[in-house]
Design a protein around this motif. Structure first.
Motif, PDB file in Angstrom:
ATOM      1  N   ALA A   6      11.562  -5.664  18.352  1.00 56.54           N
ATOM      2  CA  ALA A   6      10.739  -5.978  19.516  1.00 56.54           C
ATOM      3  C   ALA A   6       9.941  -4.766  19.982  1.00 56.54           C
ATOM      4  N   ALA A   7      10.582  -3.604  19.986  1.00 54.50           N
ATOM      5  CA  ALA A   7       9.898  -2.392  20.442  1.00 54.50           C
ATOM      6  C   ALA A   7       8.749  -2.019  19.511  1.00 54.50           C
ATOM      7  N   GLU A   8       8.950  -2.175  18.213  1.00 53.87           N
ATOM      8  CA  GLU A   8       7.885  -1.809  17.275  1.00 53.87           C
ATOM      9  C   GLU A   8       6.722  -2.792  17.344  1.00 53.87           C
ATOM     10  N   LEU A   9       7.006  -4.075  17.492  1.00 53.62           N
ATOM     11  CA  LEU A   9       5.916  -5.040  17.653  1.00 53.62           C
ATOM     12  C   LEU A   9       5.133  -4.757  18.934  1.00 53.62           C
ATOM     13  N   ALA A  10       5.840  -4.391  20.002  1.00 58.17           N
ATOM     14  CA  ALA A  10       5.156  -4.047  21.249  1.00 58.17           C
ATOM     15  C   ALA A  10       4.295  -2.808  21.068  1.00 58.17           C
ATOM     16  N   ARG A  11       4.797  -1.831  20.331  1.00 59.73           N
ATOM     17  CA  ARG A  11       4.016  -0.615  20.074  1.00 59.73           C
ATOM     18  C   ARG A  11       2.764  -0.924  19.257  1.00 59.73           C
ATOM     19  N   LEU A  12       2.924  -1.739  18.234  1.00 59.37           N
ATOM     20  CA  LEU A  12       1.774  -2.100  17.398  1.00 59.37           C
ATOM     21  C   LEU A  12       0.723  -2.842  18.218  1.00 59.37           C
TER      22      LEU A  12
END
Length: 267
Positions: A129-135
């Motif tokens: 979830a954190a990486e998708l939000a960052r992207l």
């Protein structure tokens, strides 16, 4: 728990999730498994190796290290069923062939399983979830490719032989239709392989939960028939002669996602 996941950040809007290549077992799980399960036959074998070219494309990867027999990262935490037909749950009780996973009375305790949820399932999903939000924050959108594999014949789960490439978009709900059709076209152009879109495997929890095209997060699952890159029986050897041409198609699929994203969003 140590070695719960392996995460490598990329520099494109695309992330590959690999929830089922892990083979680690907890002591409680290993002590209770039937002999056949100790070979981990339902593992998504060699998936990180098969996608090792992705780093050169700037694509990030997230890989689970624990076996799905401990806890299935592609199931919701409330264990709500995803399919009306035969399937396995958050804490699998059977092998894919329907045989019991554990010897009678040897399943992990409720306390053990609660620990697996907190220490294995949650870290994977928090990282995802954190990486998708960052992207999305960096690019304005995010692309998720959920990478799986399965034996080409599992009579309990599906009739006959599985197509080679099984694309799933939760019946069109997890990504833009134009993206799904772009990927379908790639598979149609691979003359040596069969394919289907939203057939038996429409996408598990990861595809269904994170794919939110209205929020500019597009998720696709690929369930790849293992006969396209490995021996499907023990000792489950990786077959370079099979894998190399399959990797050509996989690279085309990932590139098609990246190209579509740039065309759609301008970056």
């Amino acid at each position: 728990m140590d070695n719960v996941l392996s995460f490598r950040r990329g520099h494109t809007p695309l992330l590959i999730s690999m929830p089922h290549p892990g083979i680690l077992l907890t002591p409680a799980v290993e002590a209770g498994l039937v002999e056949a399960a100790l070979e981990r036959p339902d593992t998504d074998w060699h998936i990180p190796l098969l996608y090792d070219f992705a780093a050169g494309m700037g694509v990030g990867t997230l890989e689970a290290c624990y076996s799905r027999y401990v806890i299935d990262l592609n199931r919701p935490e409330d264990d709500a069923p995803l399919y009306a037909s035969a399937t396995t749950g958050l804490y699998p009780a059977t092998l894919f062939d329907g045989e019991p996973l554990y010897r009678a009375g040897m399943e992990p305790s409720a306390e053990e399983r609660a620990r697996y949820l907190e220490e294995i399932w949650r870290p994977y999903h928090q990282t995802l979830a954190a990486e998708l939000a960052r992207l999305k924050a960096e690019f304005g959108y995010a692309l998720l490719f959920d990478a799986h594999s399965i034996r080409s014949s599992v009579p309990r789960l599906f009739d006959g032989l599985l197509p080679d490439f099984n694309l799933g978009t939760n019946s069109g709900a997890s990504c833009a239709e134009a993206l799904a059709q772009r990927l379908r076209s790639v598979c149609a152009g691979a003359a040596d392989y069969s394919h289907v879109l939203n057939g038996r495997f429409k996408g598990g929890h990861i595809t269904r939960h994170y794919g939110q095209p209205d929020q500019h997060i597009h998720a696709v699952q690929l369930e790849l028939s293992q006969c396209t890159y490995m021996e499907e029986q023990l000792p489950y050897d990786y077959r370079e002669d099979l894998a190399e041409p399959t990797q050509v198609v996989l690279r085309q699929l990932l590139q098609a996602m990246l190209d579509w994203g740039r065309e759609r969003y301008g970056r």
